[in-house]
Design a protein around this motif. Structure first.
Motif, PDB file in Angstrom:
ATOM      1  N   GLU A  83      48.575  42.167  24.683  1.00 26.01           N
ATOM      2  CA  GLU A  83      49.325  41.534  25.394  1.00 26.01           C
ATOM      3  C   GLU A  83      49.008  42.111  26.881  1.00 26.01           C
ATOM      4  O   GLU A  83      49.281  42.711  27.363  1.00 26.01           O
ATOM      5  CB  GLU A  83      51.121  42.084  25.641  1.00 26.01           C
ATOM      6  N   CYS A  84      48.745  41.155  27.695  1.00 31.60           N
ATOM      7  CA  CYS A  84      48.541  41.192  29.594  1.00 31.60           C
ATOM      8  C   CYS A  84      48.928  39.778  30.211  1.00 31.60           C
ATOM      9  O   CYS A  84      49.088  38.968  29.496  1.00 31.60           O
ATOM     10  CB  CYS A  84      46.966  41.324  29.388  1.00 31.60           C
ATOM     11  N   ILE A  85      49.800  39.888  31.104  1.00 26.91           N
ATOM     12  CA  ILE A  85      50.194  39.290  32.035  1.00 26.91           C
ATOM     13  C   ILE A  85      48.813  39.189  33.390  1.00 26.91           C
ATOM     14  O   ILE A  85      48.991  38.954  34.315  1.00 26.91           O
ATOM     15  CB  ILE A  85      51.760  39.975  32.947  1.00 26.91           C
ATOM     16  N   ASN A  86      47.697  39.916  33.762  1.00 26.61           N
ATOM     17  CA  ASN A  86      47.064  39.841  34.174  1.00 26.61           C
ATOM     18  C   ASN A  86      45.907  38.803  33.665  1.00 26.61           C
ATOM     19  O   ASN A  86      45.763  38.916  32.438  1.00 26.61           O
ATOM     20  CB  ASN A  86      46.423  41.318  34.611  1.00 26.61           C
ATOM     21  N   ASN A  87      45.043  38.506  34.812  1.00 31.67           N
ATOM     22  CA  ASN A  87      43.963  37.458  34.617  1.00 31.67           C
ATOM     23  C   ASN A  87      42.609  38.295  35.247  1.00 31.67           C
ATOM     24  O   ASN A  87      42.919  38.085  35.943  1.00 31.67           O
ATOM     25  CB  ASN A  87      43.685  35.623  34.886  1.00 31.67           C
ATOM     26  N   CYS A  88      42.126  38.839  34.040  1.00 30.88           N
ATOM     27  CA  CYS A  88      40.414  39.687  34.821  1.00 30.88           C
ATOM     28  C   CYS A  88      38.639  38.873  33.638  1.00 30.88           C
ATOM     29  O   CYS A  88      39.491  39.609  32.715  1.00 30.88           O
ATOM     30  CB  CYS A  88      40.866  41.252  34.469  1.00 30.88           C
ATOM     31  N   ARG A  89      38.443  38.430  34.789  1.00 30.75           N
ATOM     32  CA  ARG A  89      38.032  36.802  34.095  1.00 30.75           C
ATOM     33  C   ARG A  89      36.808  38.081  32.963  1.00 30.75           C
ATOM     34  O   ARG A  89      36.491  37.429  32.118  1.00 30.75           O
ATOM     35  CB  ARG A  89      36.751  36.554  35.123  1.00 30.75           C
ATOM     36  N   TYR A  90      36.675  39.468  33.365  1.00 32.57           N
ATOM     37  CA  TYR A  90      35.496  40.132  32.406  1.00 32.57           C
ATOM     38  C   TYR A  90      36.601  40.709  30.782  1.00 32.57           C
ATOM     39  O   TYR A  90      35.937  41.526  30.661  1.00 32.57           O
ATOM     40  CB  TYR A  90      35.128  41.425  32.957  1.00 32.57           C
ATOM     41  N   CYS A  91      38.011  40.654  30.655  1.00 37.79           N
ATOM     42  CA  CYS A  91      38.523  41.205  29.864  1.00 37.79           C
ATOM     43  C   CYS A  91      39.300  40.089  28.952  1.00 37.79           C
ATOM     44  O   CYS A  91      39.572  39.278  29.248  1.00 37.79           O
ATOM     45  CB  CYS A  91      39.361  42.184  30.318  1.00 37.79           C
ATOM     46  N   GLY A  92      38.320  40.861  27.864  1.00 36.43           N
ATOM     47  CA  GLY A  92      39.756  39.924  26.247  1.00 36.43           C
ATOM     48  C   GLY A  92      40.455  40.134  25.938  1.00 36.43           C
ATOM     49  O   GLY A  92      41.205  38.843  26.275  1.00 36.43           O
ATOM     50  N   PHE A  93      41.652  40.652  26.879  1.00 35.81           N
ATOM     51  CA  PHE A  93      42.752  40.213  26.146  1.00 35.81           C
ATOM     52  C   PHE A  93      43.724  39.541  27.855  1.00 35.81           C
ATOM     53  O   PHE A  93      44.930  39.578  27.710  1.00 35.81           O
ATOM     54  CB  PHE A  93      43.633  42.229  27.413  1.00 35.81           C
ATOM     55  N   SER A  94      42.678  39.093  28.377  1.00 40.35           N
ATOM     56  CA  SER A  94      43.378  38.335  29.641  1.00 40.35           C
ATOM     57  C   SER A  94      44.221  37.887  29.722  1.00 40.35           C
ATOM     58  O   SER A  94      44.141  37.135  28.104  1.00 40.35           O
ATOM     59  CB  SER A  94      42.540  37.474  30.593  1.00 40.35           C
ATOM     60  N   ARG A  95      45.611  36.944  30.522  1.00 38.81           N
ATOM     61  CA  ARG A  95      46.317  35.964  30.510  1.00 38.81           C
ATOM     62  C   ARG A  95      46.205  34.935  29.638  1.00 38.81           C
ATOM     63  O   ARG A  95      46.621  34.794  28.315  1.00 38.81           O
ATOM     64  CB  ARG A  95      46.974  36.173  31.158  1.00 38.81           C
ATOM     65  N   PRO A 197      49.344  41.249  38.483  1.00 39.73           N
ATOM     66  CA  PRO A 197      49.776  42.361  39.583  1.00 39.73           C
ATOM     67  C   PRO A 197      48.734  43.090  39.802  1.00 39.73           C
ATOM     68  O   PRO A 197      48.359  43.826  41.192  1.00 39.73           O
ATOM     69  CB  PRO A 197      50.683  43.416  39.155  1.00 39.73           C
ATOM     70  N   LYS A 198      47.736  42.707  39.147  1.00 44.43           N
ATOM     71  CA  LYS A 198      46.197  44.123  39.806  1.00 44.43           C
ATOM     72  C   LYS A 198      45.675  43.356  40.341  1.00 44.43           C
ATOM     73  O   LYS A 198      44.282  43.730  40.646  1.00 44.43           O
ATOM     74  CB  LYS A 198      45.394  44.497  37.724  1.00 44.43           C
ATOM     75  N   ARG A 199      46.232  42.181  40.887  1.00 44.75           N
ATOM     76  CA  ARG A 199      45.350  41.343  42.319  1.00 44.75           C
ATOM     77  C   ARG A 199      44.980  42.843  43.416  1.00 44.75           C
ATOM     78  O   ARG A 199      44.440  42.757  44.466  1.00 44.75           O
ATOM     79  CB  ARG A 199      46.086  40.368  42.720  1.00 44.75           C
TER      80      ARG A 199
HETATM   81  S1  SF4 Z   1      41.353  44.616  32.590  1.00 46.15           S
HETATM   82 FE1  SF4 Z   1      42.634  43.238  33.206  1.00 46.15          FE
HETATM   83  S2  SF4 Z   1      43.515  41.685  31.378  1.00 46.15           S
HETATM   84 FE2  SF4 Z   1      42.270  43.955  30.487  1.00 46.15          FE
HETATM   85  S3  SF4 Z   1      44.347  44.916  29.495  1.00 46.15           S
HETATM   86 FE3  SF4 Z   1      43.569  45.478  31.912  1.00 46.15          FE
HETATM   87  S4  SF4 Z   1      44.578  44.398  33.421  1.00 46.15           S
HETATM   88 FE4  SF4 Z   1      44.366  43.378  31.477  1.00 46.15          FE
END
Ligand code: SF4
Length: 400
Positions: A83-95, A197-199
Motif C-alpha cells: 500500500e502507498c499514498i505516494n505517486n512515484c512514477r518509477y515504482c510499481g506500488f505507486s498510489r 509526502p515524498k515530494r
Molecule cells: S517508491 Fe514511492 S510509490 Fe514506491 S513504495 Fe516507495 S514511496 Fe511508495
C-alpha cells in the motif's frame, strides 16, 4: 548543520563537468592518491577512467579483501505491504497503479521470516510502502518485536519518520534503516514525485540523520540509477556518505547501487548506466570509501552480480521476492485492488481460491527481479568464487 545545507553548497554541476571532461592524466593522478577526495572520485567515474577499469578493479579487489576479508554477507527483503499514498512514477506500488495489494498481519510477517530463516537468513530488510493507515508506527513495532525473537539483524525500508517515531522501533529490536533518495537531482525529483509526502526532497535527505539520532546503528543510502544523470547521482551520494561518516560515526554505513527495473506502470528509465559503468562505479566507491559496505540486489543479472562479487560488493540479497507474501503465499486470501486510494474488492473472475496458498493470484511486486536463483544457489556460487557466504550481518551484542 544538516547534510541539506552541505548539499546545497556542493558545486555539483562543476564536479559533474569535471568528471565528464577529466583527462587520463587526472585519472592516473587520482588513482595514485592514498586517500581520495570527492574530486578524485569524480575523475574515477569519468569516461576517461573507463579505459583504466582493469587497474581500478585490481586495486578495488585488494582494498576490499584487506578491509572485509573474502566474505559476502547475505540478506533478504521481506515485504510487509504494498500500500502507498505516494505517486512515484518509477515504482510499481505507486498510489494510482491499479495493482493487487495487501498488508500482511504480524503473524503472516513472522511466517515469512521463519521461511527465510529456514533458508539460512539471519539478516532481513523489512520493506513497505508509505501508508499511515496500513503501515502504522505501532504495526512496525509489533512486526520488529515478533521477528527479533527469531532473527538478530533487522533493518527497515519504510516511509521516513521523525526521530521520536523511530525510537520505539529501535527499542523493539531493529538496528538498520535504509532510505534511498531515489534521485539527488532536485528538478528530476520534483517531476518523479507527483503527489504524497515524498515530494519533500529535504525531509527525505535528512532521514538518515534522524534515524541515527533515534539509535539506528546501520544506515543505508543510495540513488535509484535511471532517473538523473548517473555521475551526478554518484557524486551526490558520495558527498552524502562522506557527511554521514563524519557526523554519524557510530553507525555502519552502506551504499546501494540499484538500477531501475521494469514494474507496474511501465515507466521507462530517463537515463542509462551501462554494465561497464556500473563496474567502474563499484570500484570508484570502494577506492573512495574502503570501509563502507556496498550493496547489490537481485535487480541485476546473475552474470553481472557474480562478476561484481570480487570487485568490491560486500552485501547482496538473494532468492528475493518483491511482493508481500512472496515466500509463503501469506496474505493471498485478502488481496484487493486499490485505485487512487479506493479499495476495490476483487471480482469473481479475478479470484482463484486454492487450498494451497502458493497458487492463485499474489500481490503485485514492486519490480521484476533479474536474478531468480535461490538463496542456496547464490551461496554455493559465492563459495565457488572462493568467498564465504555469511548469513548473519550484525548482532546488537557487538555494540554492547
Ligand atoms: S517508491 Fe514511492 S510509490 Fe514506491 S513504495 Fe516507495 S514511496 Fe511508495
Amino acid at each position: 548543520m544538516s547534510f541539506v545545507s552541505e548539499f546545497n553548497a556542493l558545486p555539483l554541476e562543476a564536479l559533474v563537468e569535471r568528471s565528464t571532461r577529466a583527462p587520463l592524466a587526472a585519472v592516473r593522478e587520482s588513482l595514485d592518491q592514498p586517500r581520495l577526495s570527492l574530486t578524485d572520485f569524480a575523475h574515477l567515474i569519468s569516461p576517461a577512467a573507463g579505459g583504466m577499469l582493469e587497474a581500478m578493479g585490481r586495486r578495488s579487489q585488494v582494498v576490499t579483501q584487506q578491509r572485509f576479508g573474502k566474505v559476502i554477507r547475505l540478506f533478504a527483503p521481506l515485504y510487509l505491504s504494498n500500500e502507498c499514498i505516494n505517486n512515484c512514477r518509477y515504482c510499481g506500488f505507486s498510489r494510482d497503479n491499479a495493482i493487487l495489494r495487501v498488508t500482511l498481519s504480524v503473524e503472516e510477517v513472522l511466517r515469512e521470516a521463519l521461511e527465510l530463516k529456514a533458508q539460512g537468513f539471519r539478516n532481513l530488510l523489512l520493506v513497505a510502502g508509505e501508508h499511515p493507515k496500513f503501515i502504522s508506527n505501532s504495526y512496525l513495532v509489533e512486526c520488529v518485536r515478533a521477528l527479533h525473537l527469531e532473527v538478530p539483524g533487522i533493518s527497515l525500508e519504510v516511509g521516513p519518520m521523525e526521530a521520536d517515531e523511530y525510537r520505539p522501533i529501535v527499542q523493539a529490536g531493529a538496528d538498520g534503516l535504509v532510505v534511498y533518495q531515489e534521485t539527488y537531482d532536485r528538478a528530476v525529483y520534483a517531476g518523479m514525485h507527483t503527489s504524497g509526502p515524498k515530494r519533500n526532497f529535504d525531509w527525505r535527505l535528512e532521514t538518515p540523520e534522524r534515524a541515527y539520532a533515534a539509535g539506528f546503528r546501520r544506515l543505508g543510502i543510495g540513488p535509484l540509477y535511471g532517473l538523473g544523470d548517473w555521475r551526478l547521482e554518484a557524486i551526490s551520494v558520495a558527498a552524502h556518505a562522506a557527511y554521514l561518516l563524519r557526523h554519524c560515526w557510530k553507525a555502519y554505513l552502506t551504499i546501494s547501487i540499484p538500477r531501475l527495473r521494469p514494474c507496474a506502470g511501465e515507466f521507462q528509465p530517463l537515463t542509462h548506466m551501462t554494465d561497464r559503468e556500473m563496474v567502474q562505479l563499484v570500484c570508484a566507491f570502494r577506492l573512495l570509501f574502503p570501509e563502507v559496505g556496498l550493496v547489490l540486489s537481485t535487480r541485476e543479472s546473475p552474470r553481472l552480480r557474480d562478476g561484481l562479487i570480487p570487485l568490491g560488493i560486500t552485501l547482496i540479497s538473494a532468492g528475493s521476492h518483491t511482493e508481500p507474501g512472496g515466500y509463503t503465499g501469506a496474505g493471498r486470501d485478502k488481496l484487493h485492488r486499490t485505485e487512487r486510494g479506493r479499495i476495490i474488492e476483487l471480482g469473481a473472475s479475478e479470484w482463484a481460491p486454492s487450498d494451497d496458498p502458493r497458487h492463485g493470484p499474489s500481490a503485485t511486486g514492486q519490480f521484476n527481479i533479474a536474478d531468480e536463483r535461490s538463496a542456496r544457489e547464490v551461496a554455493d556460487l559465492i563459495r565457488r568464487l572462493g568467498y564465504e557466504p555469511v548469513w548473519k550481518d550484525w548482532d546488537a551484542a557487538l555494540t554492547a
